[in-house]
Design a protein around this motif. Sequence first.
Motif, PDB file in Angstrom:
ATOM      1  N   ALA A 148      17.726  50.010  47.829  1.00 30.23           N
ATOM      2  CA  ALA A 148      16.717  49.602  48.808  1.00 30.23           C
ATOM      3  C   ALA A 148      17.357  49.039  50.070  1.00 30.23           C
ATOM      4  N   GLY A 149      18.487  48.365  49.916  1.00 27.96           N
ATOM      5  CA  GLY A 149      19.155  47.810  51.083  1.00 27.96           C
ATOM      6  C   GLY A 149      19.592  48.885  52.054  1.00 27.96           C
ATOM      7  N   TYR A 150      20.111  49.990  51.516  1.00 23.30           N
ATOM      8  CA  TYR A 150      20.519  51.071  52.399  1.00 23.30           C
ATOM      9  C   TYR A 150      19.312  51.670  53.117  1.00 23.30           C
ATOM     10  N   GLY A 182      25.474  37.934  54.678  1.00 27.92           N
ATOM     11  CA  GLY A 182      26.928  37.900  54.616  1.00 27.92           C
ATOM     12  C   GLY A 182      27.528  39.277  54.853  1.00 27.92           C
ATOM     13  N   GLN A 183      28.702  39.307  55.463  1.00 24.55           N
ATOM     14  CA  GLN A 183      29.358  40.572  55.774  1.00 24.55           C
ATOM     15  C   GLN A 183      29.685  41.359  54.510  1.00 24.55           C
ATOM     16  N   ARG A 184      30.135  40.661  53.470  1.00 21.69           N
ATOM     17  CA  ARG A 184      30.477  41.342  52.213  1.00 21.69           C
ATOM     18  C   ARG A 184      29.242  42.019  51.624  1.00 21.69           C
ATOM     19  N   ALA A 185      28.100  41.360  51.678  1.00 20.80           N
ATOM     20  CA  ALA A 185      26.862  41.949  51.155  1.00 20.80           C
ATOM     21  C   ALA A 185      26.486  43.196  51.946  1.00 20.80           C
ATOM     22  N   LEU A 186      26.664  43.150  53.256  1.00 19.00           N
ATOM     23  CA  LEU A 186      26.382  44.333  54.081  1.00 19.00           C
ATOM     24  C   LEU A 186      27.271  45.490  53.661  1.00 19.00           C
ATOM     25  N   GLU A 187      28.565  45.226  53.512  1.00 19.38           N
ATOM     26  CA  GLU A 187      29.498  46.290  53.137  1.00 19.38           C
ATOM     27  C   GLU A 187      29.144  46.884  51.773  1.00 19.38           C
ATOM     28  N   GLU A 188      28.741  46.039  50.842  1.00 19.60           N
ATOM     29  CA  GLU A 188      28.427  46.535  49.506  1.00 19.60           C
ATOM     30  C   GLU A 188      27.151  47.370  49.504  1.00 19.60           C
ATOM     31  N   PRO A 272      36.407  45.741  41.039  1.00 16.47           N
ATOM     32  CA  PRO A 272      35.215  45.583  41.875  1.00 16.47           C
ATOM     33  C   PRO A 272      34.065  44.876  41.167  1.00 16.47           C
ATOM     34  N   LEU A 273      33.900  45.149  39.881  1.00 14.94           N
ATOM     35  CA  LEU A 273      32.782  44.555  39.143  1.00 14.94           C
ATOM     36  C   LEU A 273      32.949  43.049  38.960  1.00 14.94           C
ATOM     37  N   LEU A 274      34.145  42.543  39.192  1.00 18.22           N
ATOM     38  CA  LEU A 274      34.377  41.098  39.135  1.00 18.22           C
ATOM     39  C   LEU A 274      34.527  40.498  40.532  1.00 18.22           C
ATOM     40  N   GLY A 275      34.428  41.327  41.566  1.00 17.79           N
ATOM     41  CA  GLY A 275      34.541  40.834  42.929  1.00 17.79           C
ATOM     42  C   GLY A 275      35.947  40.526  43.374  1.00 17.79           C
ATOM     43  N   THR A 276      36.950  41.089  42.685  1.00 19.36           N
ATOM     44  CA  THR A 276      38.347  40.788  43.041  1.00 19.36           C
ATOM     45  C   THR A 276      38.983  41.875  43.898  1.00 19.36           C
ATOM     46  N   SER A 277      38.233  42.895  44.242  1.00 18.23           N
ATOM     47  CA  SER A 277      38.788  44.049  44.958  1.00 18.23           C
ATOM     48  C   SER A 277      38.305  44.110  46.399  1.00 18.23           C
ATOM     49  N   SER A 278      39.034  44.852  47.224  1.00 17.49           N
ATOM     50  CA  SER A 278      38.561  45.151  48.578  1.00 17.49           C
ATOM     51  C   SER A 278      37.367  46.087  48.524  1.00 17.49           C
ATOM     52  N   SER A 279      37.165  46.743  47.386  1.00 13.22           N
ATOM     53  CA  SER A 279      36.057  47.662  47.174  1.00 13.22           C
ATOM     54  C   SER A 279      34.961  46.964  46.376  1.00 13.22           C
ATOM     55  N   GLY A 280      33.709  47.233  46.727  1.00 12.24           N
ATOM     56  CA  GLY A 280      32.596  46.669  45.986  1.00 12.24           C
ATOM     57  C   GLY A 280      32.147  47.579  44.851  1.00 12.24           C
ATOM     58  N   ALA A 281      31.174  47.133  44.075  1.00 13.28           N
ATOM     59  CA  ALA A 281      30.624  47.937  42.981  1.00 13.28           C
ATOM     60  C   ALA A 281      29.890  49.154  43.555  1.00 13.28           C
ATOM     61  N   LYS A 282      30.060  50.298  42.884  1.00 11.20           N
ATOM     62  CA  LYS A 282      29.490  51.548  43.383  1.00 11.20           C
ATOM     63  C   LYS A 282      28.884  52.354  42.239  1.00 11.20           C
ATOM     64  N   THR A 283      28.078  53.347  42.592  1.00  6.56           N
ATOM     65  CA  THR A 283      27.502  54.253  41.607  1.00  6.56           C
ATOM     66  C   THR A 283      28.098  55.649  41.797  1.00  6.56           C
ATOM     67  N   GLY A 284      28.126  56.429  40.717  1.00 10.35           N
ATOM     68  CA  GLY A 284      28.518  57.839  40.815  1.00 10.35           C
ATOM     69  C   GLY A 284      29.971  58.111  41.071  1.00 10.35           C
TER      70      GLY A 284
END
Length: 376
Positions: A148-150, A182-188, A272-284
Amino acid sequence: MAELFAAAPHPAAPAAQDAFAADYAAARSRFLAAAATAEAAVESFAHPLTGPSGEALATDTAWLGPADAGRVLVLQSATHGVEGFCGAGIQTDLLRAAPAPRLPPDTALLLIHALNPHGFAWLRRVNEDGVDLNRNFVDFAGPLPANAGYEALADALVPPATDAATLAAADAALAAYAADHGQRALEEVVTAGQHTHADGLFHGGTGPTWSRRTLESILARHRMAERRSVAVIDLHTGLGPYGYGELICDHPPGSAAVARARAWWGVSVTEPLLGTSSSGAKTGLVDYAWHAVGPQVVFVTLEVGTFPTGRMFEVLRADHVLHRTGAVDWQAPETRRIKAALRRHFYPDADDWREQVLWRSRQVVRQALAGLVAAG
């Protein structure tokens, strides 16, 4: 495994730098030549379309080592097409440095070159249908993942027009979202994957792509489910500090696969699923095709950083705006400008960056082979 690269030139040497190519056709030619010299078994999967100069497109595989090896190390490149410059260079360097006799006993090497050859050749991160292959591995028989955010930001991410007022309004909408969440939330939200806007960023598609079907065929042809232990390194660029090679693991947190990844590559492995990566959680993710092979698979992404994430969004937005109307004039100055900017973000094309890439990739391969041997 220290002997694996004992005879290889220093990464800064011209012979090593030459593993990288200026375009898809040259990268494919160097990969196939290196595979022939290493006496690898090569198989090619022809893509139905051609490149910008009419060149043939294909996903090529090279297999080194026993056909029935219990242990297999896999490196795949160009999941995101334009990121293939780096991945193909790593694979060619590896072929030149590590012919079959230097592999440990009962161990094989599988290189999957240009999983998304169309994006590689046409300087796009997505494929011929505008699909992000790394969001395409979902179950299309069931409900598709919602984002929904996208949907709320879709027109700001890929504006309907390119006049100054429209772009300013789009930027303001993105800035407002970042200020609120937050910027991180936007990126995710932007990068998580979406299936509602076919001309948008990180679109996962509405069905399995040619590249997905090709990968699934490769897994079956090489009987991956029958192997005792498999390490997969998916080669990417664009996130993180310049030249730093981050190892990203998307296996479920706390799983045996994560434990093996840390045992093989060390505590620098991120999740990513623990928030320790430069990459966020993703699907597919393409990871999931490999996860489904069985518990013997350990899958990581080697993500080599380039420039700030904000710059990545800028070049991706420009490319999607360019392509949203359909076919583009490949020779037009604006097309060339946009493509050059996209290429530079995902492949800086600089000696210092390539040297960092080669050093890190050789280290990661050595660690993977040692880990496979230790696994028995």
